[in-house]
Write an enzyme that holds these catalytic residues in place. Sequence first.
Site, PDB file in Angstrom:
ATOM      1  N   LEU A  33       0.825  -1.223   0.000  1.00  0.00           N
ATOM      2  CA  LEU A  33       0.000   0.000   0.000  1.00  0.00           C
ATOM      3  C   LEU A  33       0.861   1.275   0.000  1.00  0.00           C
ATOM      4  O   LEU A  33       0.407   2.330   0.444  1.00  0.00           O
ATOM      5  CB  LEU A  33      -0.984   0.013   1.178  1.00  0.00           C
ATOM      6  CG  LEU A  33      -1.978  -1.152   1.226  1.00  0.00           C
ATOM      7  CD1 LEU A  33      -2.899  -1.029   2.443  1.00  0.00           C
ATOM      8  CD2 LEU A  33      -2.824  -1.206  -0.051  1.00  0.00           C
ATOM      9  N   ILE A  52       7.186  -6.883  -0.872  1.00  0.00           N
ATOM     10  CA  ILE A  52       7.633  -8.011  -1.726  1.00  0.00           C
ATOM     11  C   ILE A  52       9.056  -8.471  -1.392  1.00  0.00           C
ATOM     12  O   ILE A  52       9.476  -9.525  -1.845  1.00  0.00           O
ATOM     13  CB  ILE A  52       7.549  -7.700  -3.241  1.00  0.00           C
ATOM     14  CG1 ILE A  52       8.198  -6.357  -3.570  1.00  0.00           C
ATOM     15  CG2 ILE A  52       6.121  -7.792  -3.726  1.00  0.00           C
ATOM     16  CD1 ILE A  52       8.484  -6.153  -5.030  1.00  0.00           C
ATOM     17  N   TYR A 141      15.295   2.918 -13.437  1.00  0.00           N
ATOM     18  CA  TYR A 141      14.033   2.162 -13.514  1.00  0.00           C
ATOM     19  C   TYR A 141      14.045   1.241 -14.736  1.00  0.00           C
ATOM     20  O   TYR A 141      13.723   0.058 -14.652  1.00  0.00           O
ATOM     21  CB  TYR A 141      12.855   3.147 -13.577  1.00  0.00           C
ATOM     22  CG  TYR A 141      11.531   2.524 -13.933  1.00  0.00           C
ATOM     23  CD1 TYR A 141      10.788   1.826 -12.979  1.00  0.00           C
ATOM     24  CD2 TYR A 141      11.005   2.631 -15.225  1.00  0.00           C
ATOM     25  CE1 TYR A 141       9.562   1.248 -13.299  1.00  0.00           C
ATOM     26  CE2 TYR A 141       9.784   2.068 -15.555  1.00  0.00           C
ATOM     27  CZ  TYR A 141       9.068   1.384 -14.598  1.00  0.00           C
ATOM     28  OH  TYR A 141       7.857   0.809 -14.930  1.00  0.00           O
TER      29      TYR A 141
HETATM   30  N1  LIG Z   1       1.605   2.674 -15.641  1.00  0.00           N
HETATM   31  C1  LIG Z   1       2.339   2.424 -16.720  1.00  0.00           C
HETATM   32  O1  LIG Z   1       2.194   3.094 -17.745  1.00  0.00           O
HETATM   33  C2  LIG Z   1       3.341   1.303 -16.715  1.00  0.00           C
HETATM   34  C3  LIG Z   1       4.132   1.121 -17.863  1.00  0.00           C
HETATM   35  C4  LIG Z   1       5.067   0.086 -17.871  1.00  0.00           C
HETATM   36  C5  LIG Z   1       5.174  -0.772 -16.780  1.00  0.00           C
HETATM   37  N2  LIG Z   1       4.403  -0.552 -15.673  1.00  0.00           N
HETATM   38  C6  LIG Z   1       4.572  -1.467 -14.540  1.00  0.00           C
HETATM   39  O2  LIG Z   1       3.307  -1.964 -14.164  1.00  0.00           O
HETATM   40  C7  LIG Z   1       3.311  -2.214 -12.757  1.00  0.00           C
HETATM   41  C8  LIG Z   1       2.123  -1.526 -12.109  1.00  0.00           C
HETATM   42  O3  LIG Z   1       2.219  -0.122 -12.332  1.00  0.00           O
HETATM   43  P1  LIG Z   1       1.035   0.872 -11.955  1.00  0.00           P
HETATM   44  O4  LIG Z   1       1.032   1.962 -12.951  1.00  0.00           O
HETATM   45  O5  LIG Z   1      -0.203   0.115 -11.703  1.00  0.00           O
HETATM   46  O6  LIG Z   1       1.606   1.504 -10.603  1.00  0.00           O
HETATM   47  P2  LIG Z   1       0.983   1.541  -9.128  1.00  0.00           P
HETATM   48  O7  LIG Z   1       1.936   2.374  -8.321  1.00  0.00           O
HETATM   49  O8  LIG Z   1      -0.438   1.939  -9.166  1.00  0.00           O
HETATM   50  O9  LIG Z   1       1.077   0.016  -8.692  1.00  0.00           O
HETATM   51  C9  LIG Z   1       2.196  -0.536  -8.052  1.00  0.00           C
HETATM   52  C10 LIG Z   1       1.709  -1.252  -6.806  1.00  0.00           C
HETATM   53  O10 LIG Z   1       2.815  -1.893  -6.187  1.00  0.00           O
HETATM   54  C11 LIG Z   1       2.755  -1.666  -4.782  1.00  0.00           C
HETATM   55  N3  LIG Z   1       4.114  -1.737  -4.254  1.00  0.00           N
HETATM   56  C12 LIG Z   1       5.138  -0.892  -4.481  1.00  0.00           C
HETATM   57  N4  LIG Z   1       6.233  -1.294  -3.816  1.00  0.00           N
HETATM   58  C13 LIG Z   1       5.894  -2.434  -3.167  1.00  0.00           C
HETATM   59  C14 LIG Z   1       6.595  -3.326  -2.301  1.00  0.00           C
HETATM   60  N5  LIG Z   1       7.885  -3.115  -1.965  1.00  0.00           N
HETATM   61  N6  LIG Z   1       5.931  -4.407  -1.801  1.00  0.00           N
HETATM   62  C15 LIG Z   1       4.628  -4.621  -2.115  1.00  0.00           C
HETATM   63  N7  LIG Z   1       3.912  -3.801  -2.915  1.00  0.00           N
HETATM   64  C16 LIG Z   1       4.544  -2.723  -3.440  1.00  0.00           C
HETATM   65  C17 LIG Z   1       2.130  -0.298  -4.631  1.00  0.00           C
HETATM   66  O11 LIG Z   1       1.524  -0.071  -3.357  1.00  0.00           O
HETATM   67  C18 LIG Z   1       1.109  -0.300  -5.765  1.00  0.00           C
HETATM   68  O12 LIG Z   1      -0.149  -0.781  -5.335  1.00  0.00           O
HETATM   69  C19 LIG Z   1       4.672  -1.758 -12.231  1.00  0.00           C
HETATM   70  O13 LIG Z   1       5.525  -2.878 -12.179  1.00  0.00           O
HETATM   71  C20 LIG Z   1       5.142  -0.811 -13.306  1.00  0.00           C
HETATM   72  O14 LIG Z   1       6.555  -0.721 -13.347  1.00  0.00           O
HETATM   73  C21 LIG Z   1       3.493   0.461 -15.617  1.00  0.00           C
END
Ligand SMILES: NC(=O)c1ccc[n+]([C@@H]2O[C@H](COP(=O)([O-])OP(=O)(O)OC[C@H]3O[C@@H](n4cnc5c(N)ncnc54)[C@H](O)[C@@H]3O)[C@@H](O)[C@H]2O)c1
Length: 306
Positions: A33, A52, A141
């Site tokens: 969260l 994680i 990243y």
């Molecule tokens: N949004 C985009 O355009 C995009 C593009 C490419 C890749 N991604 C990847 O998709 C995934 C989700 O991205 P998103 O946009 O939904 O972001 P988001 O921040 O909404 O989701 C990430 C989630 O991971 C949780 N989190 C973070 N660190 C954590 C930890 N140490 N332990 C447990 N939970 C943890 C956060 O609380 C959050 O709910 C990520 O891996 C991101 O790198 C997203």
Amino acid sequence: MRILVTGGAGFIGSHVAEIYLRAGHEVWIVDDLSTGKPTNVPSDAHFVQADITDAAVRRLLIDERIEVVNHHAAQMDVRRSVADPLFDARVNILGLLNILEGVRQAQCQRVIFASSGGTVYGEQNAFPATEDHTTRPISPYGVSKLAGERYLYFYQREHGIPSLSLRYANVYGPRQDPHGEAGVVAIFTQRLLAGETITINGDGQQTRDYVFVDDVAQANLAALTADYSGAINIGTGLETTVNTLAEHLQRITGSRDQAYYGAAKPGEQRRSVLSWSRAAGTLNWKPLVSLADGLEKTVASLRTSV
Ligand SMILES: NC(=O)c1ccc[n+]([C@@H]2O[C@H](COP(=O)([O-])OP(=O)(O)OC[C@H]3O[C@@H](n4cnc5c(N)ncnc54)[C@H](O)[C@@H]3O)[C@@H](O)[C@H]2O)c1
């Protein structure tokens, strides 16, 4: 199937958890969260608040006899990764390794990894980029996402665990956090709905490939059964300038204010667009939601939540 979705309280992970539940799977969510919200967690999922990098997550995989891990939890702020690469690596590399060690011990059948087509290629020299494009990420990243893919390859070769790395373009849609620094669609929409002026960095001619979150969730559903291991782009093949994106959103929100042009962000990638032909062949996937329709849906959902 018994599926763990890490990051399932976040933007994309919560949509993935939902599509899995709708398909009849049993879903566990691990999320600390840090950016996710409890309200994003589907009520039918089992929710565990944990980091994680914690050993408890490895035990969960064994105790709950998890079959598939869908890994979305991450530090996903590019600027933070530049300012604090150690933190980025702790979450994105050590966190993934902790999960993979659990996957090995629990003998899970498959891993699906949220990678980033917008960052692993770096400055593109071919448009749209296929998965064979050179990978020269220009942020910690992007480096950590690419390292994650390499670790997955190692676990597949050494331990026989198949994995798919879905290299997302710029994902947008309902539940994207407008307060974070990612998500230009959510940031612009929130400002426009609040009657505020939006700021475009530089000349606004930089391009991105915007893919709607429902299409991304669909790719994650197909990835459960795909007979493929490796990287797959999930994008639209269409390049959209920030200026065009802003015009769409101004029209949809009914804003009459001119956008303000600020300084260009140093080091910002100029163009990014992904070919989805491998996704068509391996996942039988194609992007279905047009940018205009996806933006309408996004604005409608943010109207009710702002
Ligand atoms: N949004 C985009 O355009 C995009 C593009 C490419 C890749 N991604 C990847 O998709 C995934 C989700 O991205 P998103 O946009 O939904 O972001 P988001 O921040 O909404 O989701 C990430 C989630 O991971 C949780 N989190 C973070 N660190 C954590 C930890 N140490 N332990 C447990 N939970 C943890 C956060 O609380 C959050 O709910 C990520 O891996 C991101 O790198 C997203």
